[in-house]
Design a protein around this motif. Sequence first.
Motif, PDB file in Angstrom:
ATOM      1  N   ASP A  73      -5.918   9.456   8.232  1.00 38.14           N
ATOM      2  CA  ASP A  73      -5.560  10.702   7.571  1.00 38.14           C
ATOM      3  C   ASP A  73      -6.868  11.324   7.086  1.00 38.14           C
ATOM      4  O   ASP A  73      -7.380  10.955   6.019  1.00 38.14           O
ATOM      5  N   ASN A  74      -7.429  12.212   7.897  1.00 33.48           N
ATOM      6  CA  ASN A  74      -8.730  12.766   7.571  1.00 33.48           C
ATOM      7  C   ASN A  74      -8.711  13.608   6.301  1.00 33.48           C
ATOM      8  O   ASN A  74      -9.718  13.713   5.603  1.00 33.48           O
ATOM      9  N   ALA A  75      -7.567  14.189   5.970  1.00 31.32           N
ATOM     10  CA  ALA A  75      -7.470  14.975   4.735  1.00 31.32           C
ATOM     11  C   ALA A  75      -7.611  14.096   3.501  1.00 31.32           C
ATOM     12  O   ALA A  75      -8.059  14.547   2.451  1.00 31.32           O
ATOM     13  N   LYS A  76      -7.235  12.843   3.649  1.00 33.56           N
ATOM     14  CA  LYS A  76      -7.308  11.897   2.523  1.00 33.56           C
ATOM     15  C   LYS A  76      -8.463  10.922   2.660  1.00 33.56           C
ATOM     16  O   LYS A  76      -8.628  10.018   1.837  1.00 33.56           O
ATOM     17  N   ASN A  77      -9.263  11.068   3.730  1.00 31.61           N
ATOM     18  CA  ASN A  77     -10.363  10.117   3.989  1.00 31.61           C
ATOM     19  C   ASN A  77      -9.874   8.676   3.938  1.00 31.61           C
ATOM     20  O   ASN A  77     -10.514   7.797   3.345  1.00 31.61           O
ATOM     21  N   THR A  78      -8.747   8.456   4.567  1.00 33.62           N
ATOM     22  CA  THR A  78      -8.121   7.132   4.502  1.00 33.62           C
ATOM     23  C   THR A  78      -7.688   6.694   5.901  1.00 33.62           C
ATOM     24  O   THR A  78      -7.167   7.502   6.681  1.00 33.62           O
ATOM     25  N   VAL A  79      -7.916   5.433   6.181  1.00 31.69           N
ATOM     26  CA  VAL A  79      -7.469   4.815   7.432  1.00 31.69           C
ATOM     27  C   VAL A  79      -6.439   3.753   7.085  1.00 31.69           C
ATOM     28  O   VAL A  79      -6.594   3.024   6.089  1.00 31.69           O
ATOM     29  N   TYR A  80      -5.411   3.675   7.899  1.00 30.87           N
ATOM     30  CA  TYR A  80      -4.334   2.720   7.681  1.00 30.87           C
ATOM     31  C   TYR A  80      -4.282   1.716   8.835  1.00 30.87           C
ATOM     32  O   TYR A  80      -4.591   2.055   9.983  1.00 30.87           O
ATOM     33  N   LEU A  81      -3.860   0.512   8.510  1.00 32.45           N
ATOM     34  CA  LEU A  81      -3.598  -0.485   9.541  1.00 32.45           C
ATOM     35  C   LEU A  81      -2.182  -1.001   9.312  1.00 32.45           C
ATOM     36  O   LEU A  81      -1.930  -1.750   8.363  1.00 32.45           O
ATOM     37  N   GLN A  82      -1.270  -0.549  10.154  1.00 32.65           N
ATOM     38  CA  GLN A  82       0.107  -1.014  10.091  1.00 32.65           C
ATOM     39  C   GLN A  82       0.209  -2.295  10.878  1.00 32.65           C
ATOM     40  O   GLN A  82      -0.088  -2.316  12.078  1.00 32.65           O
ATOM     41  N   MET A  83       0.624  -3.344  10.214  1.00 31.21           N
ATOM     42  CA  MET A  83       0.686  -4.663  10.839  1.00 31.21           C
ATOM     43  C   MET A  83       2.134  -5.117  10.887  1.00 31.21           C
ATOM     44  O   MET A  83       2.754  -5.327   9.836  1.00 31.21           O
ATOM     45  N   ASN A  84       2.660  -5.229  12.087  1.00 33.11           N
ATOM     46  CA  ASN A  84       4.039  -5.656  12.300  1.00 33.11           C
ATOM     47  C   ASN A  84       4.070  -7.005  13.002  1.00 33.11           C
ATOM     48  O   ASN A  84       3.070  -7.454  13.559  1.00 33.11           O
ATOM     49  N   SER A  85       5.228  -7.627  12.979  1.00 30.33           N
ATOM     50  CA  SER A  85       5.410  -8.924  13.651  1.00 30.33           C
ATOM     51  C   SER A  85       4.293  -9.885  13.283  1.00 30.33           C
ATOM     52  O   SER A  85       3.695 -10.545  14.150  1.00 30.33           O
ATOM     53  N   LEU A  86       4.029  -9.971  12.002  1.00 32.13           N
ATOM     54  CA  LEU A  86       2.915 -10.801  11.545  1.00 32.13           C
ATOM     55  C   LEU A  86       3.153 -12.273  11.832  1.00 32.13           C
ATOM     56  O   LEU A  86       4.298 -12.762  11.790  1.00 32.13           O
ATOM     57  N   LYS A  87       2.055 -12.954  12.124  1.00 31.76           N
ATOM     58  CA  LYS A  87       2.095 -14.369  12.444  1.00 31.76           C
ATOM     59  C   LYS A  87       1.229 -15.138  11.446  1.00 31.76           C
ATOM     60  O   LYS A  87       0.296 -14.565  10.871  1.00 31.76           O
ATOM     61  N   PRO A  88       1.484 -16.420  11.251  1.00 31.06           N
ATOM     62  CA  PRO A  88       0.628 -17.196  10.337  1.00 31.06           C
ATOM     63  C   PRO A  88      -0.853 -17.114  10.705  1.00 31.06           C
ATOM     64  O   PRO A  88      -1.710 -17.122   9.811  1.00 31.06           O
ATOM     65  N   GLU A  89      -1.151 -16.985  11.980  1.00 30.68           N
ATOM     66  CA  GLU A  89      -2.557 -16.906  12.387  1.00 30.68           C
ATOM     67  C   GLU A  89      -3.204 -15.566  12.041  1.00 30.68           C
ATOM     68  O   GLU A  89      -4.404 -15.387  12.223  1.00 30.68           O
ATOM     69  N   ASP A  90      -2.430 -14.629  11.536  1.00 30.64           N
ATOM     70  CA  ASP A  90      -2.994 -13.374  11.041  1.00 30.64           C
ATOM     71  C   ASP A  90      -3.520 -13.527   9.614  1.00 30.64           C
ATOM     72  O   ASP A  90      -4.142 -12.605   9.077  1.00 30.64           O
ATOM     73  N   THR A  91      -3.252 -14.664   9.008  1.00 29.96           N
ATOM     74  CA  THR A  91      -3.727 -14.906   7.646  1.00 29.96           C
ATOM     75  C   THR A  91      -5.246 -14.863   7.592  1.00 29.96           C
ATOM     76  O   THR A  91      -5.933 -15.562   8.342  1.00 29.96           O
ATOM     77  N   ALA A  92      -5.768 -14.016   6.720  1.00 30.19           N
ATOM     78  CA  ALA A  92      -7.218 -13.827   6.610  1.00 30.19           C
ATOM     79  C   ALA A  92      -7.498 -12.829   5.495  1.00 30.19           C
ATOM     80  O   ALA A  92      -6.581 -12.176   4.984  1.00 30.19           O
ATOM     81  N   VAL A  93      -8.769 -12.718   5.157  1.00 30.52           N
ATOM     82  CA  VAL A  93      -9.214 -11.603   4.337  1.00 30.52           C
ATOM     83  C   VAL A  93      -9.565 -10.471   5.294  1.00 30.52           C
ATOM     84  O   VAL A  93     -10.306 -10.669   6.252  1.00 30.52           O
ATOM     85  N   TYR A  94      -9.002  -9.317   5.041  1.00 30.95           N
ATOM     86  CA  TYR A  94      -9.210  -8.146   5.894  1.00 30.95           C
ATOM     87  C   TYR A  94     -10.187  -7.196   5.211  1.00 30.95           C
ATOM     88  O   TYR A  94     -10.032  -6.872   4.035  1.00 30.95           O
TER      89      TYR A  94
END
Length: 125
Positions: A73-94
């Motif tokens: 969203d360039n108007a808000k200077n914000t980037v989003y990461l939508q994460m679906n179907s999460l798995k235990p191996e996605d566990t991390a510091v992002y």
Amino acid sequence: DVQLQASGGGLVQAGGSLRLSCAASGFTFDDYAIGWFRQAPGKEREGVSCISSSDGSTYYADSVKGRFTISSDNAKNTVYLQMNSLKPEDTAVYYCAADKSCVVLVRGYYGMDYWGKGTQVTVSS
């Protein structure tokens, strides 16, 4: 001062969803690409996804393709990461990071110009 503020992490069950946000300030947002990296305990940092603020082009690591969606969203200077179907191996510091393009992330390097502090994502099985 340049700031990249990541938020939205948390604890979720496998199969669930989370949306991470990266709010940027202190630089010309439209001139930069924003990437998401993650690092799990004992593992190397991994480039997950990236978006170019100028043309909207995106990149996804194979490990998240089809499950994660990056948007800006360039108007808000914000980037989003939508994460679906999460798995235990996605566990991390992002972490979110900014650079002139996504090339650094795509090539597996870590030399982005700016980095934010991380947000913890924990996926329980």
